[in-house]
Enzyme design. Structure first.
Site, PDB file in Angstrom:
ATOM      1  N   LEU A 106      38.019   6.816   0.766  1.00  0.00           N
ATOM      2  CA  LEU A 106      37.439   6.429   2.061  1.00  0.00           C
ATOM      3  C   LEU A 106      36.064   5.841   1.805  1.00  0.00           C
ATOM      4  O   LEU A 106      35.392   6.209   0.830  1.00  0.00           O
ATOM      5  CB  LEU A 106      37.308   7.653   2.971  1.00  0.00           C
ATOM      6  CG  LEU A 106      38.605   8.336   3.421  1.00  0.00           C
ATOM      7  CD1 LEU A 106      38.298   9.529   4.317  1.00  0.00           C
ATOM      8  CD2 LEU A 106      39.515   7.350   4.154  1.00  0.00           C
ATOM      9  N   ASP A 107      35.615   4.964   2.707  1.00  0.00           N
ATOM     10  CA  ASP A 107      34.257   4.406   2.608  1.00  0.00           C
ATOM     11  C   ASP A 107      33.229   5.513   2.833  1.00  0.00           C
ATOM     12  O   ASP A 107      33.542   6.548   3.441  1.00  0.00           O
ATOM     13  CB  ASP A 107      34.044   3.333   3.688  1.00  0.00           C
ATOM     14  CG  ASP A 107      34.990   2.161   3.515  1.00  0.00           C
ATOM     15  OD1 ASP A 107      35.449   1.929   2.384  1.00  0.00           O
ATOM     16  OD2 ASP A 107      35.268   1.489   4.529  1.00  0.00           O
ATOM     17  N   ILE A 108      32.013   5.232   2.439  1.00  0.00           N
ATOM     18  CA  ILE A 108      30.946   6.240   2.552  1.00  0.00           C
ATOM     19  C   ILE A 108      30.748   6.722   3.997  1.00  0.00           C
ATOM     20  O   ILE A 108      30.490   7.900   4.242  1.00  0.00           O
ATOM     21  CB  ILE A 108      29.625   5.712   1.931  1.00  0.00           C
ATOM     22  CG1 ILE A 108      28.583   6.820   1.835  1.00  0.00           C
ATOM     23  CG2 ILE A 108      29.077   4.506   2.673  1.00  0.00           C
ATOM     24  CD1 ILE A 108      27.409   6.508   0.930  1.00  0.00           C
ATOM     25  N   HIS A 189      38.545  -1.681   2.245  1.00  0.00           N
ATOM     26  CA  HIS A 189      38.026  -1.720   3.619  1.00  0.00           C
ATOM     27  C   HIS A 189      39.093  -2.205   4.613  1.00  0.00           C
ATOM     28  O   HIS A 189      38.797  -2.960   5.541  1.00  0.00           O
ATOM     29  CB  HIS A 189      36.815  -2.658   3.748  1.00  0.00           C
ATOM     30  CG  HIS A 189      35.611  -2.233   2.948  1.00  0.00           C
ATOM     31  ND1 HIS A 189      35.232  -0.926   2.802  1.00  0.00           N
ATOM     32  CD2 HIS A 189      34.689  -2.972   2.298  1.00  0.00           C
ATOM     33  CE1 HIS A 189      34.125  -0.876   2.060  1.00  0.00           C
ATOM     34  NE2 HIS A 189      33.784  -2.089   1.731  1.00  0.00           N
ATOM     35  N   LYS A 192      38.696  -1.820   8.606  1.00  0.00           N
ATOM     36  CA  LYS A 192      37.536  -2.583   9.108  1.00  0.00           C
ATOM     37  C   LYS A 192      37.818  -4.094   9.041  1.00  0.00           C
ATOM     38  O   LYS A 192      37.495  -4.836   9.958  1.00  0.00           O
ATOM     39  CB  LYS A 192      36.289  -2.244   8.287  1.00  0.00           C
ATOM     40  CG  LYS A 192      35.806  -0.816   8.512  1.00  0.00           C
ATOM     41  CD  LYS A 192      34.658  -0.476   7.587  1.00  0.00           C
ATOM     42  CE  LYS A 192      34.294   0.996   7.749  1.00  0.00           C
ATOM     43  NZ  LYS A 192      33.449   1.484   6.666  1.00  0.00           N
TER      44      LYS A 192
END
Ligand code: URA
Length: 238
Positions: A106-108, A189, A192
């Site tokens: 997962l992204d930060i 990503h 998004k």
């Protein structure tokens, strides 16, 4: 029958933990290491690979592959090494963390369900698009979304710099600007970029579910637990 070998205690412990030999020496002096239930304070002592070693009362031999679910807080990266940033692996209190990896990053700033294991074949089934394992996210969006968005996601989206459409994604509209989205890939990503491709923007993203594994609300942010046998087995179902 397996060959019986003897090695120094500090070497044996550091091989299966994240501790250096100096740290093992210190732990032994403090009486934190037992061999066959007896505290051994001299880390140069020779032990056998058949001996039963514990650190702080926890067995050091791993019984088998390990599988965990963690509720990721924002501000943590999903990486095994690297950088000054905190990693989700820092939240685990486990021995021999070097062997663990994250099955689908997962992204930060994304929160929610993260799977961590030392079983490479299992994580491949979670992450490879070939197995169509569903990843379900709750997304909060900058602008309202309508049924055209749902149709576009169902057809698959062309993402900038990618040479293939995304697999069809399911979009459930919860509120004007809140959706539940189901994808079966894990491109960079991806969620998004999919919303960016239709002129919207993800403001908040939270992973709720992977396949049949659901992040329960009772697991607080930053906490984790072992997966149940049924959860582990659910990934290998055809
Ligand atoms: N898609 C994203 O854009 N970010 C994530 O963290 C996961 C999926």
């Amino acid at each position: 029958m397996d060959k019986v070998n003897s090695i120094r205690l500090d070497r044996a412990v550091s091989q299966v933990t994240d501790l250096s030999r100096v740290a093992v020496k210190r732990a032994a002096k403090q009486g934190r290491i037992t061999v066959n239930h007896i505290a051994i304070t001299n880390s140069a002592t020779k032990v056998l690979n058949t001996d039963y070693l514990c650190l702080d009362g926890r067995p050091l031999q791993e019984a088998g592959p390990r599988y965990f679910i963690l509720n990721k807080p924002p501000g943590y990266i999903c990486a095994t090494k690297d950088s000054n940033q905190s990693s989700v692996l820092d939240l685990l209190e486990e021995t021999n963390k070097r062997k663990l990896h994250i099955a689908g990053r997962l992204d930060i700033d994304t929160t929610g369900l993260v799977l961590i294991t030392d079983d490479g074949q299992w994580s491949h089934r979670v992450t490879s698009p070939r197995y169509q394992c569903e990843k379900i996210y709750h997304a909060q969006l900058a602008s309202a979304i309508d049924s055209h968005g749902v149709a576009k996601f169902a057809q698959g989206i062309w993402l900038k710099n990618d040479n293939k459409r995304t697999h069809p994604a399911k979009l459930e509209i919860l509120l004007d600007n809140a959706v539940r989205i189901t994808i079966t890939e894990g491109r960079y990503h991806q969620v998004k970029r999919m919303f960016a491709a239709i002129g919207n923007r993800v403001v908040k993203l939270h992973r709720e579910r992977v396949g049949e594994i659901i992040l329960e609300e009772s697991l607080p942010e930053g906490e984790y637990r072992p997966l149940t046998a049924a959860e582990v087995a659910s990934v290998n179902k055809p």
